[in-house]
Design an enzyme around this catalytic site. Structure first.
Site, short mmCIF file in Angstrom:
data_model
loop_
_atom_site.label_atom_id
_atom_site.label_comp_id
_atom_site.label_asym_id
_atom_site.label_seq_id
_atom_site.Cartn_x
_atom_site.Cartn_y
_atom_site.Cartn_z
N ARG A 52 0.85 -1.20 0.00
CA ARG A 52 0.00 0.00 0.00
C ARG A 52 0.88 1.25 0.00
O ARG A 52 0.61 2.23 -0.70
CB ARG A 52 -0.96 0.01 1.20
CG ARG A 52 -1.68 1.34 1.35
CD ARG A 52 -2.89 1.31 2.27
NE ARG A 52 -2.72 0.50 3.45
CZ ARG A 52 -1.98 0.80 4.53
NH1 ARG A 52 -1.31 1.95 4.56
NH2 ARG A 52 -1.89 -0.01 5.55
N TYR A 104 -16.90 16.90 -15.46
CA TYR A 104 -17.38 15.52 -15.45
C TYR A 104 -18.33 15.31 -14.26
O TYR A 104 -18.03 15.75 -13.14
CB TYR A 104 -16.16 14.58 -15.36
CG TYR A 104 -16.50 13.17 -15.01
CD1 TYR A 104 -17.32 12.39 -15.83
CD2 TYR A 104 -16.02 12.58 -13.85
CE1 TYR A 104 -17.64 11.10 -15.50
CE2 TYR A 104 -16.33 11.27 -13.50
CZ TYR A 104 -17.15 10.54 -14.34
OH TYR A 104 -17.48 9.26 -14.00
N ASP A 176 -7.70 18.59 -14.75
CA ASP A 176 -8.03 17.22 -15.14
C ASP A 176 -7.61 17.09 -16.60
O ASP A 176 -8.25 17.63 -17.50
CB ASP A 176 -9.53 16.97 -14.96
CG ASP A 176 -9.92 15.53 -15.29
OD1 ASP A 176 -9.19 14.88 -16.06
OD2 ASP A 176 -10.96 15.07 -14.78
N LYS A 201 -8.74 5.94 -19.13
CA LYS A 201 -9.06 6.43 -20.46
C LYS A 201 -7.84 6.30 -21.38
O LYS A 201 -7.37 5.22 -21.60
CB LYS A 201 -9.58 7.87 -20.33
CG LYS A 201 -10.69 8.03 -19.26
CD LYS A 201 -11.89 7.20 -19.58
CE LYS A 201 -13.09 7.29 -18.68
NZ LYS A 201 -13.00 7.54 -17.30
C1 LIG Z 1 -12.69 13.80 -17.36
C2 LIG Z 1 -12.83 12.67 -16.37
N1 LIG Z 1 -12.23 12.78 -15.17
C3 LIG Z 1 -12.34 11.80 -14.25
C4 LIG Z 1 -13.08 10.66 -14.48
C5 LIG Z 1 -13.20 9.61 -13.42
O1 LIG Z 1 -12.34 8.53 -13.67
P1 LIG Z 1 -12.61 7.03 -13.19
O2 LIG Z 1 -13.83 6.54 -13.90
O3 LIG Z 1 -11.33 6.32 -13.59
O4 LIG Z 1 -12.81 7.05 -11.71
C6 LIG Z 1 -13.71 10.51 -15.72
C7 LIG Z 1 -14.50 9.29 -16.00
O5 LIG Z 1 -15.21 9.21 -17.00
C8 LIG Z 1 -13.59 11.55 -16.69
O6 LIG Z 1 -14.19 11.46 -17.89
#
Ligand SMILES: Cc1ncc(COP(=O)(O)O)c(C=O)c1O
Length: 384
Positions: A52, A104, A176, A201
């Protein structure tokens, strides 16, 4: 390993993943599954102690992704939201955070329904509008959250201008960078303090892993994020780290193809009478095109569009495509289609972040683009 600092992104993506193991010659870092590590004496662990707190496969991934973001420090998490959660935990009760009004949906839910309960004050604002942003700062604003291009509208926020304003107000800027990836956009070089990713992604790139990542050059922020990674424990397993690490080596190739095909798809959709509006920052008509051209080296693989026939037409297109698989998520080699209002963004229905029913989002994959256009055409033809 030669010094890679002055090398191009593609060279760093491949060679920055680690030199051959000096003991075995293995050209790929091992998947190290041990949960614990023998210590030669009490309180004298070797490089690792407990998985961890740190793990060799995770350390290799963290070093690689940090280097791609030109960051001194990187931390891998078990999902993008776990990474975001660690970043939002930098805030204390009474601190104010500004989110974009089209972030998001999961980010908004995390801030509003988890962190607000701890006393953090959350506001959303149109970060493209300098006047609205200027009015939104409070003396207690400690963080501004940027998502560009945004999900699902593909809106563009000027990272450099936002980070400069945040610094004047004593706030840190978090970007992000999931949609753009470090292959197309380098937020730390533009003045942001923290970068977050859903590695689920484009970084993973193959729809086979869920993960997150945080990068920063700020030693104090890095110390706190590292503490939270271990203290809250939302860490990825070694196999997941390996998958993201493997994906990152081809990131530059995939992003080039995603970007090229997405622009072709966007222009094609704009010529269809069933389509009322197309959102893609690579189009000259896009209101954020000039900023995107300045801060990105490509426009990415995401496209969203609105149907003249409203929600019924949007749902029908989602049902009809064959190569574009109807599924949540994005950023992988295969093309995906989804209905944000009822799928990825359903959690923000009834809020200012609500997405209209006529909107469809595409993640344009790396298939032959002619086949993708034909698939969209047959789905749109079915509306006639
Ligand atoms: C722009 C963006 N940030 C964060 C996330 C969250 O990521 P996760 O699904 O890996 O928790 C997503 C998920 O679709 C996203 O599109």
């Amino acid at each position: 390993m030669a010094d890679l600092e002055d090398k191009g992104f593609g060279t760093r993506a491949v060679h920055g993943a680690g030199a051959p193991d000096p003991a075995t010659g293995a050209v790929v870092p091992a998947i190290s599954v041990a949960s614990t590590f023998a210590q030669p004496a009490v309180g004298e662990p070797l490089a690792f102690e407990y998985s961890r707190s740190g793990n060799p496969t995770r350390a290799a991934l963290e070093a690689h992704l940090a280097a791609l973001e030109h960051a001194a420090h990187g931390f891998a998490f078990s999902s993008g939201l776990a990474a975001e959660d660690a970043v939002l935990r930098l805030l204390s009760p009474g601190d104010h955070v500004l989110l974009p009004d089209d972030a998001y949906g999961g980010t908004v839910r995390l801030a509003r329904q988890v962190h607000a309960a701890t006393g953090v004050l959350v506001d959303t604002v149109d970060l493209r509008d300098p006047g609205a942003v200027e009015a939104a700062w409070r003396p207690t604003t400690r963080m501004v959250w940027v998502e560009t291009p945004s999900n699902p509208w593909l809106r563009i926020i000027d990272i450099e201008a936002t980070a400069a304003a945040a610094r004047r107000h004593g706030a840190v800027t978090v970007v992000d960078n999931t949609f753009a990836t470090p292959a197309l956009q380098q937020p730390l070089a533009l003045g942001a303090e923290v970068v977050v990713h859903s590695t689920t992604k484009y970084l993973g790139g193959h729809s086979d892993v869920v993960g997150g990542f945080v990068a920063t050059n700020d030693p104090a922020l890095a110390e706190r994020i590292g503490f939270l990674q271990n203290a809250a424990g939302a860490v990825p397993g070694p196999f997941d780290c390996y998958l993201v690490h493997r994906g990152a080596k081809t990131l530059h190739l995939r992003m080039a193809r995603h970007s090229e095909s997405a622009l072709v798809v966007a222009e094609h959709l704009a010529g269809r009478p069933e389509v009322a509006a197309v959102h893609h920052p690579g189009r000259a008509e896009h209101p954020g095109h000039d900023v995107a051209a300045r801060q990105m080296s490509g426009f990415g693989g995401m496209v969203s569009f609105q149907l003249a026939g409203g929600e019924a037409a949007a749902l029908e297109v989602c049902r009809r495509t064959e190569l574009f698989t109807l599924a949540e998520s994005l950023g992988a080699v295969e093309s995906l289609i989804e209905h944000p209002g009822r799928m990825t963004h359903a959690s923000v229905a009834g809020t200012s972040n609500e997405v209209p029913g006529d909107l469809v989002r595409l993640s344009v994959g790396i298939e032959d683009v002619g086949d993708l256009l034909a698939d969209l055409d047959q789905a749109l033809d079915s509306l006639r």
